[in-house]
Design a protein around this motif. Sequence first.
Motif, PDB file in Angstrom:
ATOM      1  N   SER A 164      12.971 -46.871   9.477  1.00  0.00           N
ATOM      2  CA  SER A 164      12.438 -47.993  10.247  1.00  0.00           C
ATOM      3  C   SER A 164      11.912 -49.095   9.322  1.00  0.00           C
ATOM      4  O   SER A 164      12.137 -50.278   9.558  1.00  0.00           O
ATOM      5  CB  SER A 164      11.332 -47.487  11.173  1.00  0.00           C
ATOM      6  OG  SER A 164      10.783 -48.549  11.893  1.00  0.00           O
ATOM      7  N   MET A 165      11.231 -48.696   8.251  1.00  0.00           N
ATOM      8  CA  MET A 165      10.735 -49.677   7.272  1.00  0.00           C
ATOM      9  C   MET A 165      11.894 -50.350   6.542  1.00  0.00           C
ATOM     10  O   MET A 165      11.877 -51.561   6.315  1.00  0.00           O
ATOM     11  CB  MET A 165       9.811 -49.009   6.267  1.00  0.00           C
ATOM     12  CG  MET A 165       8.432 -48.751   6.775  1.00  0.00           C
ATOM     13  SD  MET A 165       7.378 -48.242   5.412  1.00  0.00           S
ATOM     14  CE  MET A 165       7.058 -46.565   5.906  1.00  0.00           C
ATOM     15  N   ILE A 166      12.884 -49.562   6.165  1.00  0.00           N
ATOM     16  CA  ILE A 166      14.057 -50.113   5.471  1.00  0.00           C
ATOM     17  C   ILE A 166      14.731 -51.157   6.360  1.00  0.00           C
ATOM     18  O   ILE A 166      15.027 -52.275   5.917  1.00  0.00           O
ATOM     19  CB  ILE A 166      15.063 -48.993   5.108  1.00  0.00           C
ATOM     20  CG1 ILE A 166      14.482 -48.087   4.018  1.00  0.00           C
ATOM     21  CG2 ILE A 166      16.398 -49.585   4.665  1.00  0.00           C
ATOM     22  CD1 ILE A 166      15.309 -46.835   3.770  1.00  0.00           C
ATOM     23  N   GLU A 167      14.974 -50.780   7.601  1.00  0.00           N
ATOM     24  CA  GLU A 167      15.665 -51.661   8.538  1.00  0.00           C
ATOM     25  C   GLU A 167      14.935 -52.993   8.720  1.00  0.00           C
ATOM     26  O   GLU A 167      15.552 -54.058   8.784  1.00  0.00           O
ATOM     27  CB  GLU A 167      15.791 -50.931   9.880  1.00  0.00           C
ATOM     28  CG  GLU A 167      16.811 -51.510  10.795  1.00  0.00           C
ATOM     29  CD  GLU A 167      16.986 -50.631  12.027  1.00  0.00           C
ATOM     30  OE1 GLU A 167      15.998 -50.108  12.563  1.00  0.00           O
ATOM     31  OE2 GLU A 167      18.137 -50.495  12.454  1.00  0.00           O
ATOM     32  N   LYS A 168      13.626 -52.933   8.764  1.00  0.00           N
ATOM     33  CA  LYS A 168      12.810 -54.136   8.973  1.00  0.00           C
ATOM     34  C   LYS A 168      12.926 -55.126   7.814  1.00  0.00           C
ATOM     35  O   LYS A 168      12.773 -56.326   8.001  1.00  0.00           O
ATOM     36  CB  LYS A 168      11.346 -53.706   9.134  1.00  0.00           C
ATOM     37  CG  LYS A 168      10.394 -54.825   9.452  1.00  0.00           C
ATOM     38  CD  LYS A 168       8.964 -54.313   9.406  1.00  0.00           C
ATOM     39  CE  LYS A 168       8.390 -54.213  10.777  1.00  0.00           C
ATOM     40  NZ  LYS A 168       6.987 -53.815  10.773  1.00  0.00           N
ATOM     41  N   HIS A 169      13.229 -54.638   6.615  1.00  0.00           N
ATOM     42  CA  HIS A 169      13.254 -55.504   5.425  1.00  0.00           C
ATOM     43  C   HIS A 169      14.655 -55.706   4.840  1.00  0.00           C
ATOM     44  O   HIS A 169      14.791 -56.265   3.750  1.00  0.00           O
ATOM     45  CB  HIS A 169      12.306 -54.942   4.363  1.00  0.00           C
ATOM     46  CG  HIS A 169      10.879 -55.038   4.763  1.00  0.00           C
ATOM     47  ND1 HIS A 169      10.173 -56.229   4.719  1.00  0.00           N
ATOM     48  CD2 HIS A 169      10.029 -54.107   5.268  1.00  0.00           C
ATOM     49  CE1 HIS A 169       8.947 -56.021   5.152  1.00  0.00           C
ATOM     50  NE2 HIS A 169       8.826 -54.749   5.499  1.00  0.00           N
ATOM     51  N   THR A 170      15.697 -55.273   5.543  1.00  0.00           N
ATOM     52  CA  THR A 170      17.067 -55.400   5.043  1.00  0.00           C
ATOM     53  C   THR A 170      17.565 -56.837   5.155  1.00  0.00           C
ATOM     54  O   THR A 170      17.485 -57.446   6.209  1.00  0.00           O
ATOM     55  CB  THR A 170      18.007 -54.463   5.824  1.00  0.00           C
ATOM     56  OG1 THR A 170      17.607 -53.112   5.601  1.00  0.00           O
ATOM     57  CG2 THR A 170      19.449 -54.645   5.400  1.00  0.00           C
ATOM     58  N   ILE A 171      18.081 -57.363   4.029  1.00  0.00           N
ATOM     59  CA  ILE A 171      18.702 -58.691   4.047  1.00  0.00           C
ATOM     60  C   ILE A 171      20.221 -58.604   3.822  1.00  0.00           C
ATOM     61  O   ILE A 171      20.933 -59.563   4.072  1.00  0.00           O
ATOM     62  CB  ILE A 171      18.038 -59.665   3.049  1.00  0.00           C
ATOM     63  CG1 ILE A 171      18.070 -59.129   1.625  1.00  0.00           C
ATOM     64  CG2 ILE A 171      16.607 -59.964   3.491  1.00  0.00           C
ATOM     65  CD1 ILE A 171      17.556 -60.110   0.568  1.00  0.00           C
TER      66      ILE A 171
END
Length: 182
Positions: A164-171
Motif C-alpha cells: 500500500s505504501m509502495i503504491e502510494k509513492h509509485t511514479i
Amino acid sequence: MPKKGFLALFYVFFMTFGLFAEGMKMESPDISGKLYLSQVYDRYGCHGKNISPELHWYGEPKGTRSFAVTMFDPDAPTGYGWWHWIVCNIPADIHGLPRGAGLNRAKALPKGAVQCKNDYGETGYGGPCPPKGDRPHRYIVTVYALDVAHLPVRPDMSPSSVYSMIEKHTIAKASLTARYGR
C-alpha cells in the motif's frame, strides 16, 4: 466534443498512461517466461534452492528517489494472491539486485534497503511453490520508481501494508512475468 473537453481528456489519458509508458524497463538473465528450480521455494513439498533472481532496471523518470521490488503470484488460491518478495528503500543510484540478494542472511542488498515479510511469514525472498496439480501460476516481478527516498517500513510489516505504501509513492514501474507449476 468541445475542444476544451478533448484537451482535458487527452491530458488525463497522458498523465494516467503516459507516465508509465515512458520507458522504464527491467531485465533478468534468470527470468525468461519461466522460473527455474533454483528460484523455487525449498519447503512445503517444493524442492528448489529458494534463490532470488538477478534483476536489472533502467529508464526511471526524473524525480525517482528510491526503488522497491516485489514478486507477486496473482493465481495463488487465497482470494488475494501471494507475496513472495518485497524489498524497499533501494537507493535511486542502484539499478539492480544480484542473484541471491533475497536470502535473509545475505548481505547482497544495498545499504539502507529493507526486505519485508512475505506471505510465508518470513523476511526476504520466498520462491514459488504452487499447489501440485494447479495450472502454472504467474509470478510477476516488478520494480517501482518511488517519489520518496525512504518508506517507513519494518521487516515485520504485513506485505499488504508495505505494498500500500509502495503504491502510494509509485511514479513508474516495470515488470517481468514468469510461470511455474508442479
